[in-house]
Design a protein around this motif. Structure first.
Motif, PDB file in Angstrom:
ATOM      1  N   LEU A 150       0.835  -1.200   0.000  1.00 57.93           N
ATOM      2  CA  LEU A 150       0.000   0.000   0.000  1.00 57.93           C
ATOM      3  C   LEU A 150       0.870   1.251   0.000  1.00 57.93           C
ATOM      4  CD1 LEU A 150      -2.806   1.298   0.144  1.00 57.93           C
ATOM      5  CD2 LEU A 150      -2.718   1.006   2.628  1.00 57.93           C
ATOM      6  N   SER A 151       1.899   1.267   0.839  1.00 57.40           N
ATOM      7  CA  SER A 151       2.814   2.407   0.892  1.00 57.40           C
ATOM      8  C   SER A 151       3.497   2.627  -0.459  1.00 57.40           C
ATOM      9  CB  SER A 151       3.858   2.181   1.987  1.00 57.40           C
ATOM     10  OG  SER A 151       4.825   3.201   1.978  1.00 57.40           O
ATOM     11  N   ASP A 152       4.007   1.550  -1.039  1.00 56.10           N
ATOM     12  CA  ASP A 152       4.666   1.657  -2.341  1.00 56.10           C
ATOM     13  C   ASP A 152       3.705   2.164  -3.411  1.00 56.10           C
ATOM     14  OD1 ASP A 152       6.992   0.699  -1.190  1.00 56.10           O
ATOM     15  OD2 ASP A 152       6.774  -1.339  -2.018  1.00 56.10           O
ATOM     16  N   MET A 153       2.482   1.642  -3.406  1.00 55.49           N
ATOM     17  CA  MET A 153       1.502   2.052  -4.410  1.00 55.49           C
ATOM     18  C   MET A 153       1.146   3.532  -4.237  1.00 55.49           C
ATOM     19  SD  MET A 153      -0.229   1.128  -7.054  1.00 55.49           S
ATOM     20  CE  MET A 153      -0.069  -0.650  -6.982  1.00 55.49           C
ATOM     21  N   LEU A 154       0.964   3.951  -3.003  1.00 52.87           N
ATOM     22  CA  LEU A 154       0.638   5.362  -2.748  1.00 52.87           C
ATOM     23  C   LEU A 154       1.796   6.267  -3.188  1.00 52.87           C
ATOM     24  CD1 LEU A 154      -1.140   5.022   0.694  1.00 52.87           C
ATOM     25  CD2 LEU A 154      -2.185   5.729  -1.473  1.00 52.87           C
ATOM     26  N   LYS A 155       3.034   5.839  -2.937  1.00 53.24           N
ATOM     27  CA  LYS A 155       4.191   6.625  -3.402  1.00 53.24           C
ATOM     28  C   LYS A 155       4.205   6.698  -4.924  1.00 53.24           C
ATOM     29  CE  LYS A 155       7.027   5.598   0.619  1.00 53.24           C
ATOM     30  NZ  LYS A 155       8.059   4.709   1.149  1.00 53.24           N
TER      31      LYS A 155
END
Length: 159
Positions: A150-155
């Protein structure tokens, strides 16, 4: 309106005022709350955590299943993340929460906020909160993987 604690899903971390921030139906929603708690399908010897959107017909709590609009999925994701973050330090409290101040956070959105708090109206909260902490601890790797994704996708999306 308080989320019921007498049904099969046992709420531990709750948002009782969700109808105020429920997307384009804010303040007119039948979705009155969100919770992270103990799953209603638990079998003997097996405990699983679940998230639930609590709907009310105006007369009674609904057992109706529903597809979740994207903003609700994200609101639940925020609640799951905040719950996980909370349990990283909950051991500091003898009961895993402060009975005098059960509020965990207020997450501002749409001119109001989701109030995240320990569900002190759950008669078995002292047991259920420890069970949820254990379940989340056991799910740490699985949840951690999803948090990283989720963090990677949001970045990647620019957030």
């Amino acid at each position: 309106m308080k989320i019921p604690t007498s049904l099969k899903h046992k709420p531990v971390i709750v948002v009782n005022n969700y109808e105020h921030v429920d997307g384009k139906v804010a303040n007119e929603s039948d979705a009155k709350g969100l919770s992270i708690g103990l799953a209603q399908w638990n079998d003997r010897g097996s405990v699983e955590a679940s998230a639930k959107v609590w709907r009310h017909t105006g007369e009674k709590w609904s057992r109706q299943s529903e597809e979740l609009p994207l903003h609700r999925v994200l609101d639940l994701a925020l609640l799951i993340c905040r719950t996980s973050l909370y349990f990283q330090d909950a051991y500091r409290f003898p009961k895993y929460y402060d009975p005098a101040d059960p509020q965990i956070d207020r997450i501002g959105m749409q001119g109001d906020a989701m109030t995240v708090e320990v569900c002190t109206t759950n008669e078995k909260i002292d047991t259920d909160i420890r069970l949820l902490a254990d379940v989340l601890g056991g799910e740490g790797e699985r949840l951690g993987e999803r948090f990283r994704l989720l963090s990677d996708m949001l970045k990647r999306m620019g957030y």
